[in-house]
Design a protein around this motif. Structure first.
Motif, PDB file in Angstrom:
ATOM      1  N   CYS A 166       0.860  -1.194   0.000  1.00 18.32           N
ATOM      2  CA  CYS A 166       0.000   0.000   0.000  1.00 18.32           C
ATOM      3  C   CYS A 166       0.897   1.245   0.000  1.00 18.32           C
ATOM      4  O   CYS A 166       1.870   1.309   0.743  1.00 18.32           O
ATOM      5  CB  CYS A 166      -0.888  -0.015   1.237  1.00 18.32           C
ATOM      6  SG  CYS A 166      -1.753   1.533   1.523  1.00 18.32           S
ATOM      7  N   HIS A 169       0.412   2.701   3.714  1.00 17.40           N
ATOM      8  CA  HIS A 169       0.643   1.923   4.935  1.00 17.40           C
ATOM      9  C   HIS A 169       1.744   0.883   4.852  1.00 17.40           C
ATOM     10  O   HIS A 169       2.046   0.212   5.835  1.00 17.40           O
ATOM     11  CB  HIS A 169      -0.655   1.234   5.361  1.00 17.40           C
ATOM     12  CG  HIS A 169      -1.775   2.202   5.596  1.00 17.40           C
ATOM     13  ND1 HIS A 169      -2.898   2.257   4.799  1.00 17.40           N
ATOM     14  CD2 HIS A 169      -1.921   3.184   6.506  1.00 17.40           C
ATOM     15  CE1 HIS A 169      -3.694   3.218   5.235  1.00 17.40           C
ATOM     16  NE2 HIS A 169      -3.129   3.794   6.263  1.00 17.40           N
ATOM     17  N   CYS A 238      -5.141  -2.324   1.190  1.00 14.04           N
ATOM     18  CA  CYS A 238      -4.518  -3.001   2.325  1.00 14.04           C
ATOM     19  C   CYS A 238      -5.511  -3.055   3.492  1.00 14.04           C
ATOM     20  O   CYS A 238      -6.510  -2.348   3.502  1.00 14.04           O
ATOM     21  CB  CYS A 238      -3.219  -2.297   2.733  1.00 14.04           C
ATOM     22  SG  CYS A 238      -3.426  -0.965   3.933  1.00 14.04           S
ATOM     23  N   CYS A 241      -6.221   0.337   5.250  1.00 18.20           N
ATOM     24  CA  CYS A 241      -7.154   1.158   4.473  1.00 18.20           C
ATOM     25  C   CYS A 241      -8.584   0.665   4.704  1.00 18.20           C
ATOM     26  O   CYS A 241      -9.505   1.449   4.908  1.00 18.20           O
ATOM     27  CB  CYS A 241      -6.831   1.088   2.979  1.00 18.20           C
ATOM     28  SG  CYS A 241      -5.390   2.051   2.493  1.00 18.20           S
TER      29      CYS A 241
HETATM   30 ZN   LIG Z   1      -3.349   1.134   3.023  1.00 19.02          ZN
END
Ligand SMILES: [Zn+2]
Ligand SMILES: [Zn+2]
Length: 255
Positions: A166, A169, A238, A241
């Motif tokens: 991601c 992240h 991800c 998220c």
């Molecule tokens: Zn993410």
């Protein structure tokens, strides 16, 4: 209070002895001290010990960290910087602490000394279980792991394949959402099953969510089929998220 403190001291003393014995066997069995290097991967929750000619992999649960700068312990469940899904397993220790009224086990942070890390590792080992424990030192930080099993390189790769990179992240587990879900606006949040951050998924399960509009189409067309799938246009995000979107939708439901 003094009685409680004594009781706690006795409890941990016994556990530390037990862990020391267990660790001796563990170190011998896997020849732990013969490896020159270590590497751990938060995304896959794996620890790799290696030398030029050999390597071994373990699956781990992060227990906590001890800072030599501030002399404080932090339980893994309270560590917002770590992404390991299984860090929440340490909440089992917290619940035990609540029952016994042992504050060291319930507070997120705790002032300690050079023995603190192993003491809490012994407690976690007793309550959560495992095949052994391991500590690495990164600059001023002692990081403690509960090793749950030995795994093969192929198994590590399989876990790795279930992850997505991601942009925000980093490398985390994959989640599937419809094209309409986003972090900006409330769209409704329907899930394949009840989820919570960090939960472990069985075998073939994935995090899956879609918006209220998709849910209407899904019901109207009799489930997931070509038509409802075309409307949803499922995309990958991800897991962080996924839960950010979920939280945003749930928090604003009251408007
Ligand atoms: Zn993410
Ligand atoms: Zn949708």
């Amino acid at each position: 209070m003094i009685f409680r403190a004594l009781k706690y001291e006795k409890y941990t003393e016994k556990l530390c002895q037990r862990l020391t014995e267990f660790q001796n066997n563990f170190r011998a069995k896997y020849d732990i001290d013969s490896y020159a290097n270590w590497f751990y991967n938060q995304s896959t929750e794996t620890l790799r010990l290696y030398s030029d000619d050999k390597e071994v992999y373990f699956r781990y649960i992060p227990i906590g960290t001890f800072s030599r700068n501030t002399n404080t312990w932090m339980w893994a469940w309270a560590n917002e910087d770590s992404v390991e899904p299984r860090k929440f397993r340490t909440l089992k220790v917290k619940r035990f602490g609540e029952k016994k009224k042992y504050q060291n086990l319930t507070n997120a942070h705790f002032a300690g000394n050079e023995f603190t890390g192993w003491e809490f590792t012994a407690v976690a080992f007793d309550i959560i279980g495992g095949i052994g424990t391991y500590r690495v030192i990164c600059e001023h930080l002692e990081i403690y792991f509960l090793l749950t099993k030995q795994i093969t390189k192929q198994e590590v790769e399989k876990i790795e394949n279930g992850l997505i990179e991601c942009g925000v992240h980093g490398k985390l587990r994959k989640a599937f959402i419809c094209q309409h879900l986003n972090t900006e606006s409330k769209t409704g949040f329907e899930e394949a099953f009840e989820t919570y951050p960090g939960m472990e998924l069985d075998g073939e399960d994935d995090f899956q969510a879609w918006c209220s509009e998709c849910e209407k189409v899904r019901i109207k067309t009799g489930g997931w089929n070509e038509e409802s799938m075309a409307f949803a246009k499922i995309k990958l995000v991800c897991e962080k998220c996924y839960f950010d979107i979920k939280e945003m939708n749930l928090n604003e439901r009251m408007h």
